[in-house]
Design a protein around this motif. Structure first.
Motif, PDB file in Angstrom:
ATOM      1  N   TYR A  45       0.834  -1.203   0.000  1.00 43.75           N
ATOM      2  CA  TYR A  45       0.000   0.000   0.000  1.00 43.75           C
ATOM      3  C   TYR A  45       0.871   1.256   0.000  1.00 43.75           C
ATOM      4  N   ILE A  46       1.925   1.266   0.815  1.00 42.56           N
ATOM      5  CA  ILE A  46       2.827   2.422   0.884  1.00 42.56           C
ATOM      6  C   ILE A  46       3.561   2.604  -0.445  1.00 42.56           C
ATOM      7  N   ARG A  47       3.978   1.508  -1.062  1.00 46.19           N
ATOM      8  CA  ARG A  47       4.648   1.607  -2.365  1.00 46.19           C
ATOM      9  C   ARG A  47       3.713   2.204  -3.416  1.00 46.19           C
ATOM     10  N   ALA A  48       2.467   1.764  -3.432  1.00 44.83           N
ATOM     11  CA  ALA A  48       1.500   2.298  -4.394  1.00 44.83           C
ATOM     12  C   ALA A  48       1.214   3.769  -4.126  1.00 44.83           C
ATOM     13  N   LEU A  49       1.118   4.149  -2.863  1.00 44.28           N
ATOM     14  CA  LEU A  49       0.875   5.546  -2.500  1.00 44.28           C
ATOM     15  C   LEU A  49       2.050   6.429  -2.918  1.00 44.28           C
ATOM     16  N   ASN A  50       3.279   5.968  -2.676  1.00 41.15           N
ATOM     17  CA  ASN A  50       4.464   6.730  -3.087  1.00 41.15           C
ATOM     18  C   ASN A  50       4.531   6.875  -4.601  1.00 41.15           C
ATOM     19  N   ALA A  51       4.191   5.816  -5.326  1.00 44.50           N
ATOM     20  CA  ALA A  51       4.203   5.897  -6.786  1.00 44.50           C
ATOM     21  C   ALA A  51       3.191   6.924  -7.278  1.00 44.50           C
ATOM     22  N   THR A  52       2.036   6.981  -6.650  1.00 46.89           N
ATOM     23  CA  THR A  52       1.020   7.966  -7.030  1.00 46.89           C
ATOM     24  C   THR A  52       1.486   9.381  -6.738  1.00 46.89           C
ATOM     25  N   LYS A  53       2.134   9.574  -5.591  1.00 44.36           N
ATOM     26  CA  LYS A  53       2.646  10.905  -5.243  1.00 44.36           C
ATOM     27  C   LYS A  53       3.715  11.344  -6.231  1.00 44.36           C
ATOM     28  N   LEU A  54       4.637  10.439  -6.581  1.00 41.77           N
ATOM     29  CA  LEU A  54       5.687  10.787  -7.537  1.00 41.77           C
ATOM     30  C   LEU A  54       5.098  11.109  -8.896  1.00 41.77           C
ATOM     31  N   GLU A  55       4.079  10.389  -9.291  1.00 39.64           N
ATOM     32  CA  GLU A  55       3.449  10.653 -10.577  1.00 39.64           C
ATOM     33  C   GLU A  55       2.848  12.050 -10.598  1.00 39.64           C
ATOM     34  N   LYS A  60       3.433  17.541 -15.334  1.00 37.88           N
ATOM     35  CA  LYS A  60       3.390  18.972 -15.611  1.00 37.88           C
ATOM     36  C   LYS A  60       2.257  19.211 -16.609  1.00 37.88           C
ATOM     37  N   PRO A  61       1.616  20.343 -16.516  1.00 39.04           N
ATOM     38  CA  PRO A  61       0.534  20.593 -17.470  1.00 39.04           C
ATOM     39  C   PRO A  61       1.096  20.787 -18.876  1.00 39.04           C
ATOM     40  N   PHE A  62       0.503  20.131 -19.839  1.00 36.49           N
ATOM     41  CA  PHE A  62       0.919  20.263 -21.235  1.00 36.49           C
ATOM     42  C   PHE A  62       0.348  21.554 -21.785  1.00 36.49           C
ATOM     43  N   ILE A  63       1.215  22.417 -22.284  1.00 32.20           N
ATOM     44  CA  ILE A  63       0.771  23.725 -22.765  1.00 32.20           C
ATOM     45  C   ILE A  63       0.573  23.712 -24.273  1.00 32.20           C
ATOM     46  N   ALA A  64       1.624  23.317 -25.015  1.00 37.47           N
ATOM     47  CA  ALA A  64       1.522  23.353 -26.476  1.00 37.47           C
ATOM     48  C   ALA A  64       2.610  22.483 -27.085  1.00 37.47           C
ATOM     49  N   SER A  65       2.406  22.137 -28.314  1.00 39.76           N
ATOM     50  CA  SER A  65       3.395  21.401 -29.087  1.00 39.76           C
ATOM     51  C   SER A  65       3.758  22.250 -30.294  1.00 39.76           C
ATOM     52  N   LEU A  66       5.027  22.557 -30.432  1.00 40.00           N
ATOM     53  CA  LEU A  66       5.478  23.361 -31.558  1.00 40.00           C
ATOM     54  C   LEU A  66       6.008  22.403 -32.623  1.00 40.00           C
ATOM     55  N   GLY A  67       5.147  21.991 -33.517  1.00 40.10           N
ATOM     56  CA  GLY A  67       5.533  21.037 -34.562  1.00 40.10           C
ATOM     57  C   GLY A  67       5.987  21.756 -35.810  1.00 40.10           C
ATOM     58  N   GLY A  68       6.865  21.102 -36.533  1.00 42.75           N
ATOM     59  CA  GLY A  68       7.344  21.693 -37.782  1.00 42.75           C
ATOM     60  C   GLY A  68       8.684  21.146 -38.204  1.00 42.75           C
ATOM     61  N   HIS A  69       9.563  20.874 -37.244  1.00 47.45           N
ATOM     62  CA  HIS A  69      10.854  20.283 -37.594  1.00 47.45           C
ATOM     63  C   HIS A  69      10.631  18.845 -38.053  1.00 47.45           C
ATOM     64  N   THR A  70      11.324  18.457 -39.112  1.00 47.13           N
ATOM     65  CA  THR A  70      11.198  17.077 -39.588  1.00 47.13           C
ATOM     66  C   THR A  70      12.155  16.144 -38.869  1.00 47.13           C
ATOM     67  N   ASP A  71      13.116  16.692 -38.142  1.00 46.93           N
ATOM     68  CA  ASP A  71      14.061  15.888 -37.375  1.00 46.93           C
ATOM     69  C   ASP A  71      14.115  16.433 -35.951  1.00 46.93           C
ATOM     70  N   GLY A  72      14.883  15.802 -35.095  1.00 44.76           N
ATOM     71  CA  GLY A  72      14.951  16.208 -33.702  1.00 44.76           C
ATOM     72  C   GLY A  72      15.563  17.586 -33.515  1.00 44.76           C
ATOM     73  N   VAL A  73      15.108  18.307 -32.510  1.00 37.48           N
ATOM     74  CA  VAL A  73      15.652  19.630 -32.191  1.00 37.48           C
ATOM     75  C   VAL A  73      16.865  19.442 -31.300  1.00 37.48           C
ATOM     76  N   TYR A  74      17.992  20.036 -31.691  1.00 38.76           N
ATOM     77  CA  TYR A  74      19.245  19.855 -30.956  1.00 38.76           C
ATOM     78  C   TYR A  74      19.577  21.051 -30.071  1.00 38.76           C
ATOM     79  N   CYS A  75      19.211  22.260 -30.505  1.00 36.39           N
ATOM     80  CA  CYS A  75      19.568  23.453 -29.722  1.00 36.39           C
ATOM     81  C   CYS A  75      18.475  24.514 -29.857  1.00 36.39           C
ATOM     82  N   MET A  76      18.410  25.375 -28.834  1.00 37.56           N
ATOM     83  CA  MET A  76      17.436  26.466 -28.832  1.00 37.56           C
ATOM     84  C   MET A  76      18.090  27.719 -28.240  1.00 37.56           C
ATOM     85  N   CYS A  77      17.505  28.850 -28.558  1.00 39.43           N
ATOM     86  CA  CYS A  77      18.031  30.125 -28.073  1.00 39.43           C
ATOM     87  C   CYS A  77      16.883  31.121 -28.017  1.00 39.43           C
ATOM     88  N   LYS A  78      16.825  31.909 -26.945  1.00 38.70           N
ATOM     89  CA  LYS A  78      15.758  32.911 -26.839  1.00 38.70           C
ATOM     90  C   LYS A  78      16.235  34.252 -27.377  1.00 38.70           C
TER      91      LYS A  78
END
Length: 196
Positions: A45-55, A60-78
């Motif tokens: 029971y404690i193991r299941a409770l800890n797993a739920t807490k960690l989950e 994190k709330p999903f905000i948006a997906s910025l799709g468009g690159h055909t391959d993986g993104v390696y670097c970013m800059c603001k």
């Protein structure tokens, strides 16, 4: 007189601890008697409770997906001045400018052959510099109207080895780059690179 001695003999059945085939998992001895494990249910029971807490912690709330690159993104800059704009470089050599407010790609350009290993912007946001697997450092003019009018870089440096990263000074016209063998500082004057 002959003293008597008690001897306990251990008896092991090889079928209990030897695998039949190499692909089998080694069997482990386990006592399934519930009297031997009185705390098994509370422990699970404690193991299941800890797993739920960690989950919940890592969810994190999903905000948006910025799709468009055909391959993986390696670097970013603001962008240093426009909070909603940032740049990304992908593994297929494409550089994209994004607007986070509208969650869409503003413009894209093929900057390198192979990975874009690093990307950075200068302090005033007028130019950005990229490095890639093609051993070239390229300086680009940041498009004011959000569309590249000329897809040619302002200036380029061909190196001897692959550059793996790049960063620009916060206020001075100086940037640093590094590779497997070398670490170089460059001074940018009139859109020309000079070793520092």
């Amino acid at each position: 007189e002959n003293p008597t001695m008690k001897i306990k003999v251990l008896c092991r059945n090889p079928k209990d601890y030897i695998r039949e085939r190499r692909s089998d998992i080694n069997p482990l001895p386990r006592n399934l008697d519930p009297t031997m494990h009185p705390f098994e249910t509370p422990r699970e029971y404690i193991r299941a409770l800890n797993a739920t807490k960690l989950e919940r912690i890592f969810a994190k709330p999903f905000i948006a997906s910025l799709g468009g690159h055909t391959d993986g993104v390696y670097c970013m800059c603001k962008h240093p001045l426009k909070l909603s704009n940032f740049l990304s470089g992908s593994c297929d050599g494409e550089i994209r400018i994004w607007n986070l407010s509208s969650q869409e790609c503003i413009t894209a350009i093929t900057g390198h052959t192979g990975f874009v290993r690093g990307i950075c912007m200068n302090a005033d946001g007028s130019t950005f510099i990229t490095v890639g697997d093609d051993k070239i450092i390229k300086q680009w003019r940041y498009p004011e109207d959000s569309i590249f009018s000329n897809e040619e870089p302002i200036s380029t440096i061909l190196g001897e080895n692959v550059y793996l990263s790049i960063d620009h000074h916060a206020s001075e016209p100086v940037f640093a780059t590094c590779g497997d063998i070398q670490k170089i500082l460059y001074l940018v004057t009139r859109n020309q690179f000079q070793p520092y």
